[in-house]
Each structure stands twice: as C-alpha cells, then as structure tokens.
Design a protein around this motif. Sequence first.
Motif, PDB file in Angstrom:
ATOM      1  N   ARG A  93      26.313 -20.986 -39.170  1.00 50.44           N
ATOM      2  CA  ARG A  93      25.023 -20.142 -39.868  1.00 50.44           C
ATOM      3  C   ARG A  93      25.384 -19.477 -41.209  1.00 50.44           C
ATOM      4  NH1 ARG A  93      24.838 -15.761 -37.172  1.00 50.44           N
ATOM      5  NH2 ARG A  93      26.980 -15.616 -36.292  1.00 50.44           N
ATOM      6  N   PHE A  94      24.218 -19.759 -41.947  1.00 57.79           N
ATOM      7  CA  PHE A  94      24.295 -19.249 -43.344  1.00 57.79           C
ATOM      8  C   PHE A  94      23.320 -18.019 -43.474  1.00 57.79           C
ATOM      9  CE2 PHE A  94      25.250 -23.847 -43.790  1.00 57.79           C
ATOM     10  CZ  PHE A  94      26.186 -23.680 -44.962  1.00 57.79           C
ATOM     11  N   ALA A  95      24.129 -17.305 -44.340  1.00 57.51           N
ATOM     12  CA  ALA A  95      23.605 -15.951 -44.604  1.00 57.51           C
ATOM     13  C   ALA A  95      23.771 -15.681 -46.060  1.00 57.51           C
ATOM     14  CB  ALA A  95      24.202 -14.790 -44.007  1.00 57.51           C
ATOM     15  N   ASN A  96      22.612 -14.446 -46.528  1.00 55.00           N
ATOM     16  CA  ASN A  96      22.951 -14.052 -47.680  1.00 55.00           C
ATOM     17  C   ASN A  96      24.210 -12.982 -48.094  1.00 55.00           C
ATOM     18  OD1 ASN A  96      20.544 -15.415 -48.929  1.00 55.00           O
ATOM     19  ND2 ASN A  96      19.234 -13.830 -48.259  1.00 55.00           N
ATOM     20  N   THR A  97      24.769 -12.763 -49.155  1.00 53.58           N
ATOM     21  CA  THR A  97      25.659 -11.617 -49.187  1.00 53.58           C
ATOM     22  C   THR A  97      24.891 -10.384 -49.680  1.00 53.58           C
ATOM     23  OG1 THR A  97      26.414 -12.491 -51.364  1.00 53.58           O
ATOM     24  CG2 THR A  97      27.521 -13.292 -49.556  1.00 53.58           C
ATOM     25  N   GLN A  98      25.714  -9.135 -49.764  1.00 54.69           N
ATOM     26  CA  GLN A  98      25.237  -8.026 -50.251  1.00 54.69           C
ATOM     27  C   GLN A  98      26.400  -7.377 -50.651  1.00 54.69           C
ATOM     28  OE1 GLN A  98      23.238  -6.451 -46.642  1.00 54.69           O
ATOM     29  NE2 GLN A  98      24.810  -4.733 -46.691  1.00 54.69           N
ATOM     30  N   ALA A  99      26.408  -6.509 -51.662  1.00 55.63           N
ATOM     31  CA  ALA A  99      27.344  -5.702 -52.120  1.00 55.63           C
ATOM     32  C   ALA A  99      27.814  -4.668 -51.140  1.00 55.63           C
ATOM     33  CB  ALA A  99      26.941  -5.107 -53.507  1.00 55.63           C
ATOM     34  N   ALA A 100      29.174  -4.421 -50.963  1.00 59.17           N
ATOM     35  CA  ALA A 100      29.551  -3.081 -50.064  1.00 59.17           C
ATOM     36  C   ALA A 100      28.895  -2.008 -50.655  1.00 59.17           C
ATOM     37  CB  ALA A 100      31.121  -3.265 -50.050  1.00 59.17           C
ATOM     38  N   SER A 101      28.464  -1.819 -51.773  1.00 64.80           N
ATOM     39  CA  SER A 101      27.845  -0.450 -52.203  1.00 64.80           C
ATOM     40  C   SER A 101      26.371  -0.488 -51.899  1.00 64.80           C
ATOM     41  CB  SER A 101      28.248  -0.358 -53.635  1.00 64.80           C
ATOM     42  OG  SER A 101      27.765  -1.320 -54.339  1.00 64.80           O
ATOM     43  N   GLU A 102      25.893  -1.287 -51.294  1.00 69.93           N
ATOM     44  CA  GLU A 102      24.429  -1.331 -51.184  1.00 69.93           C
ATOM     45  C   GLU A 102      24.058  -0.382 -50.060  1.00 69.93           C
ATOM     46  OE1 GLU A 102      20.944  -4.520 -49.529  1.00 69.93           O
ATOM     47  OE2 GLU A 102      22.523  -5.090 -50.829  1.00 69.93           O
ATOM     48  N   GLU A 103      22.880   0.087 -50.309  1.00 69.49           N
ATOM     49  CA  GLU A 103      22.454   1.364 -49.443  1.00 69.49           C
ATOM     50  C   GLU A 103      22.442   0.852 -48.067  1.00 69.49           C
ATOM     51  OE1 GLU A 103      18.653   4.460 -48.521  1.00 69.49           O
ATOM     52  OE2 GLU A 103      18.578   2.799 -50.028  1.00 69.49           O
ATOM     53  N   ARG A 104      23.107   1.725 -46.965  1.00 73.91           N
ATOM     54  CA  ARG A 104      23.304   1.311 -45.545  1.00 73.91           C
ATOM     55  C   ARG A 104      22.334   2.041 -44.963  1.00 73.91           C
ATOM     56  NH1 ARG A 104      29.118   1.554 -47.112  1.00 73.91           N
ATOM     57  NH2 ARG A 104      29.059   3.703 -46.148  1.00 73.91           N
ATOM     58  N   ARG A 105      21.557   1.474 -44.090  1.00 73.69           N
ATOM     59  CA  ARG A 105      20.525   1.937 -43.173  1.00 73.69           C
ATOM     60  C   ARG A 105      20.573   1.164 -41.879  1.00 73.69           C
ATOM     61  NH1 ARG A 105      17.038   5.482 -44.737  1.00 73.69           N
ATOM     62  NH2 ARG A 105      15.431   4.956 -43.261  1.00 73.69           N
ATOM     63  N   HIS A 106      20.117   1.748 -40.847  1.00 77.73           N
ATOM     64  CA  HIS A 106      19.837   1.032 -39.528  1.00 77.73           C
ATOM     65  C   HIS A 106      18.576   1.323 -39.240  1.00 77.73           C
ATOM     66  CE1 HIS A 106      20.412   0.370 -35.282  1.00 77.73           C
ATOM     67  NE2 HIS A 106      21.591  -0.336 -35.549  1.00 77.73           N
ATOM     68  N   ALA A 107      18.116   0.184 -38.320  1.00 80.36           N
ATOM     69  CA  ALA A 107      16.527   0.137 -38.097  1.00 80.36           C
ATOM     70  C   ALA A 107      16.250   1.304 -37.046  1.00 80.36           C
ATOM     71  CB  ALA A 107      16.363  -1.119 -37.185  1.00 80.36           C
ATOM     72  N   ILE A 108      17.130   1.981 -36.355  1.00 80.72           N
ATOM     73  CA  ILE A 108      16.800   2.901 -35.632  1.00 80.72           C
ATOM     74  C   ILE A 108      16.220   4.266 -36.308  1.00 80.72           C
ATOM     75  CG2 ILE A 108      19.266   4.171 -35.575  1.00 80.72           C
ATOM     76  CD1 ILE A 108      18.685   4.738 -32.614  1.00 80.72           C
ATOM     77  N   GLN A 109      16.637   4.289 -37.508  1.00 84.99           N
ATOM     78  CA  GLN A 109      16.199   5.522 -38.399  1.00 84.99           C
ATOM     79  C   GLN A 109      14.718   5.339 -38.720  1.00 84.99           C
ATOM     80  OE1 GLN A 109      19.245   4.676 -41.466  1.00 84.99           O
ATOM     81  NE2 GLN A 109      19.558   6.910 -41.486  1.00 84.99           N
ATOM     82  N   SER A 110      14.305   4.391 -38.688  1.00 83.39           N
ATOM     83  CA  SER A 110      12.857   4.264 -38.944  1.00 83.39           C
ATOM     84  C   SER A 110      11.950   4.764 -37.738  1.00 83.39           C
ATOM     85  CB  SER A 110      12.562   2.904 -39.371  1.00 83.39           C
ATOM     86  OG  SER A 110      12.564   1.886 -38.353  1.00 83.39           O
ATOM     87  N   GLU A 111      12.530   4.896 -36.430  1.00 87.64           N
ATOM     88  CA  GLU A 111      11.933   4.971 -35.235  1.00 87.64           C
ATOM     89  C   GLU A 111      11.686   6.732 -35.028  1.00 87.64           C
ATOM     90  OE1 GLU A 111      12.752   2.786 -31.615  1.00 87.64           O
ATOM     91  OE2 GLU A 111      13.868   1.444 -32.998  1.00 87.64           O
ATOM     92  N   PHE A 112      12.162   7.400 -36.369  1.00 90.20           N
ATOM     93  CA  PHE A 112      12.054   8.843 -36.286  1.00 90.20           C
ATOM     94  C   PHE A 112      11.368   9.742 -37.438  1.00 90.20           C
ATOM     95  CE2 PHE A 112      15.589   7.739 -33.232  1.00 90.20           C
ATOM     96  CZ  PHE A 112      15.117   8.478 -32.315  1.00 90.20           C
ATOM     97  N   PRO A 113      10.578  10.427 -37.195  1.00 92.47           N
ATOM     98  CA  PRO A 113      10.055  11.272 -38.404  1.00 92.47           C
ATOM     99  C   PRO A 113      11.042  11.538 -39.648  1.00 92.47           C
ATOM    100  CG  PRO A 113      10.110  12.590 -36.836  1.00 92.47           C
ATOM    101  CD  PRO A 113      10.699  11.398 -36.057  1.00 92.47           C
ATOM    102  N   SER A 114      10.744  11.627 -40.670  1.00 95.29           N
ATOM    103  CA  SER A 114      11.493  11.986 -41.738  1.00 95.29           C
ATOM    104  C   SER A 114      11.169  13.480 -41.802  1.00 95.29           C
ATOM    105  CB  SER A 114      10.839  11.659 -43.289  1.00 95.29           C
ATOM    106  OG  SER A 114       9.452  12.241 -43.446  1.00 95.29           O
ATOM    107  N   ALA A 115      12.447  14.182 -42.551  1.00 94.10           N
ATOM    108  CA  ALA A 115      12.499  15.563 -42.479  1.00 94.10           C
ATOM    109  C   ALA A 115      11.148  16.373 -42.975  1.00 94.10           C
ATOM    110  CB  ALA A 115      13.667  16.058 -43.260  1.00 94.10           C
ATOM    111  N   TRP A 116      10.729  15.866 -44.118  1.00 98.52           N
ATOM    112  CA  TRP A 116       9.568  16.382 -44.686  1.00 98.52           C
ATOM    113  C   TRP A 116       8.324  16.260 -43.652  1.00 98.52           C
ATOM    114  CZ3 TRP A 116       9.599  19.382 -48.661  1.00 98.52           C
ATOM    115  CH2 TRP A 116      10.474  19.346 -49.586  1.00 98.52           C
TER     116      TRP A 116
END
Length: 633
Positions: free
Chosen positions: A150-173
């Motif tokens: 299976r082929f995939a792109n690469t990403q820098a280790a320093s790239e912003e790390r997020r998880h999909a579960i975060q988008s299922e909750f409201p932001s603090a604002w």
Amino acid sequence: MAVAACVAGIAAVTFVRQPGHAFLVPRDGAEWIRAARPFALEARDLAAETVRFRHRFSRPEAHGDAQLHVQALRSARVFLNDREVGEALAAGAPWRHVQSFDLAPHLQPGMNELRIDVENDRGSPLLLAWSPQLGIATHADWDAELAGGRFANTQAASEERRHAIQSEFPSAWQGLRDGWVLLLAAFALGAGASLAHSASAARGDAWRLRPAHVRWAVVLALAALGLHNLTRMRIDMGFDAPFHFDYIRRVIVSRSVPLASDGWQTFQAPLFYLLAAPPYLVIARLASEPMAMLAMRALVLVCSLGLVEMVYRAARTAFPQRDDLQVIATAVGGFLPMTVYMSHYVSNEPLAALLTAAVVVAAFRLLAEPTSAGSRTGFGLGLLFGLAVLAKVTSLLLLPLLVAVLVRAAQRSSGSLRAAGAPLLRFGMAAAGVAGWYFVRNWIALGSFYLGGWDPSRGNGWNQDPGYRIPQDLLSFGASLSQPIYAVFSGLWDGLYATFWLDGFLGSSTFAAAAPPWRYGYAVACALLALPLTVAGIAGALRACRIPRNPTEETLLFSAAAVLVYVAAIAALFVSLPVYSTVKSTYALGLAPCYGLLFAWGIDLLPRSRAARALVAGYLVAWLAFVFRAYFS
C-alpha cells in the motif's frame, strides 16, 4: 535562581539526547518524515513495522562526492536503483548514530530511485536523510510504501498533529459563547455578593464569609455531583477502570497482592485495592457485583471529599491571618476540574491524592510549628508518607522536600542542624515500616524494587502514538485554548493544561459516543475561563521562589518546589516514553493544597480595592459555576 535555571536547562538537554529517547531534531535542511496516516488512540501490542521511503532524483552532471547521510528510528537499509548500498543500520545499534553511504558507484545517468527501508519495533518508522552533493533531503515530497504494497504520502514529524475525535466536540470559544447567560449571571452574583459583603463589613455587621463556609460549600457541591452522576455513567467508565476492578478481584480471590506481571494495572501500589477488597466482597455477596462496583465509586468520591478537607487545612496553616486568601485557596484548590472528574472514576488516584495531600499538610504544620510534635517529630510524617507511597509510588517524588522540611524544623526548634538526625531516623523507620515490605517483595519476586506499567519485563509490552517527540512538543502551547479535547497531541504543556482544567482525555474514551456524559460546551469553555487563574498560579509560584522569611513563605516555597518536581517528573516520562497517555495532570492531583496556595498567592498581587475584589469574586464564581455545570450530567 538564574544558576538553577541554567543547570536545569543543561540537564534537560542532556536528558532528551540520551540514546534510548526518541527525541527527533531536524538537521542540515532535512526533516524527519513518517508515512502520512491518522494517529490512533488505542494502545497496541509491540510489533515490528517496516516502511519503504522512496525518492526519485536526477543525477547531477558534476557531483564529486555523493555521500548520503541517514538517521532512522530505529533501523534502516539503503537501496539505490534496487541495489543495496553499504551495510544496514543495525536494529541493535544506537538509533541516533548517523551513517554515511557512498552513492557514487551506484548512480546511473538520468533519473535514479533512492529507497530506504526503515523498521521500528516500538512505533512508527521515521527517517532523516540528506546529501548536499545530490540535493537530497527528506521532506514531505517523498513517497512511502506500507505493508502489503500500500502506498501513502509522507509528512514531516513536525506537522501539526490532530485526531478526528477533536472535531466532534465544540471549541472552547464556542462553549464560552453558548454559556454566556450563565457566565454573566454567575459573574454578577459573585461581584454583587462581594460588594455587599464589603458594605456589611464596613458597617460592622457580625456575619462574614469564612473559609469554613467555603470548605463546606465545596464539599457539598462535589458530593452533589458524585451522587447525581452515580447511576448516570457506566460503572466501568474511566481510566483503565475495568483493570482496576480486576485488581480488586485478584486480591479477593488470591487473598494476596498480585505481582506487577499478573495484570494490566497490577504494577500499581496495593493500598487502595487492599482497602477496597473487603467492602467489595461483602456487598457483592449480600447484593450484587454491580452494586459492589457502585460502592467503589462511592469510595473514590469519599477520598475526593477528603482531598477538599486537606486543601482547606493547608490554607488555614499557610495563611493564618488572611481569611480572604484561605477562601480563594479552598475554593479553587478544592474544586479543581481534575478533582471533580477523577472523583467519578474508580482508580487508586483519589486515595493516593488524599494521602499525598495529607503528607503536604503535615509538612506545612511542621514548618509553621516545628516544636508542636515534640519528641515524635518525624514519626507521624513518616507514617503518612509510607501510606502515600503504598497508595502510589509517585509520592516518592516528595522525599527530598520532606527531608528538607524535617531539617528546617529541627534547625528552627533547636538552633542546630545536628538535631535533625533523630527526626530523620524516625521518619525513615516509620515510612519503611509501612511501605518497605512492598518493595522488598518486588525485589525478591521480580528482581526489581518496582516495575512501571511501561516496563517490558512485565510481559505485556505495548505502544501508542505518536511514538516520538520533537522540540515543539516541549516548546509550544496554545492548542488547548481552542480545542482542548486530546490536545496532548500538540505537546506537553497543552496536554497538562487540558487535563488540569477539564477532562481532556474523556476518561480515556477513544471515540466520542463512549465519552462520559459531561456537558462538553461548559467543559471546554473552562480552558479559556481558567487562563487568568493559570497566570495567577504562575505568578504565585514565581513570587514564592525567594528566600523565605516566615512560615507562610516557607510553605509557599515548598508548594512551588513540589509542583516543579512533579512537572519535571512528568516531562521526563513524556520524553522517555513517547506515547500520548503519559501526560496527565492527575499524576500530581495530590498537590491540590499546593495549587490552591499558589493561586491565592498570585491573586494577592492584585489591588485590594473593593472594585478589584468584586471583579475577582465575580470571575471565581463564574469559573466555579462552569465547572459545576460541566460535570452535572
């Protein structure tokens, strides 16, 4: 202080560069890269994984040397045009070692394909490679081939790390905007009550708000939350709760303390489980096992209520002449969100926090009245410390500070440092008598005084994303102010902030549907509401870091030092064990009395006018209201 900061900085740099720590630093224009794929929240068994990184480049007309420099996490083989180049980076060799490969003999006219196979048995494979002569450097424009072709792109280790579960909750604002009615109403109530209280005091009225009133208000609020939510949550909800129940059952069945290798959580010190086993057994036989499990949640709640009492007693000891600071310390330190949400989860943490806080309060009393214990000085502190260690071994972090307290108390009571010998001996004997058997037993049975949950010798090796650390993990902060749920992926400070001011790990739930039934709009809003308190706590800690002139300043210096020691220990674990779940403020829950004092000490820097007091009261009542509403399911 500057010298101490320099020494700490040198020690930190030395620590992160130890060969066993996966701390990745870019170099020579190249970035560490990994296969681009979402981070997972689940823990996994240790298993080797290989990723093939590919890069196509044109051979320069005049290149001279063609040295390729490679660093891999953790082993690598280099191929050019499908021919292996040089010797592989062995899996057993230090991964920080940079190996150079001469590509010149293998270059062909036109396009060339460089392939580097990286294998890692402790997480995701990562690669750093560069060749100035050939214009090669690892960046996100490389390709990756995973298992199964299976082929995939690469990403820098320093790239912003997020998880999909975060988008299922409201932001603090968003949470703060949605709760504006409660915010304004609570602020007006607090500010109005403060102004009325000041006017009443000016008229000489007898009644006034006392610290004891606040203590009981916090106790009642926490008890109300716990009892209201008792049957509204799954019994096994919380951080490894099923495994904590398993520990209790193992104690009941075997009538002994299990070894660290017997289960997922059996590496924990045994006191909570020894205390929980008898009532669990009785209730399970007289009623049912679900009722016994509910009783364990009630036991945890009682421990949390005891922690509130410790915060109150610490405030009384540290600020004997300042009712206003006692009120602030008790309200904030007693109703910390991490105390609230941990009071709902069955684990050894609340009992360990209660006993650790009791040790802290006992130390404060020794500083305030060094002669009050007479010839028994050190013995009671040793007993409490032994119990705290037997509840959770992280209490050992307080040992140097407790020794300093005993020395200081002896010096103040007798005028001589030599007098500290007897109290220190009593302290050591009492602590060893209570907890020593546990460590001796481990040494005899396991060959080590203590095995942590991450120790591979337990026979249940595991790993978890991200599997590496980068400098930004220690230097950045801010993600938790916008999206605090699982903000730990953004680094150490966001992880600590999000688990201190709210349940940023969702009780370890790995998908939103299984999350605890909190009101998350109010919970995430606490991340923003707590920002002034955070500033006050930091200001209080900095204010406390000076040569103390009285017992109050000694207790504050102890508090700041204790927080610093625990944060340093969490940071060390964060670097040495690069999985996201190593960052939990709840590891330092037992320092709740210290937090309360430092918050109050920082707020004390504000003017003491009626207007300033009203603003502070309004803000604190609003924050307390949001915390209560967030966890009233």
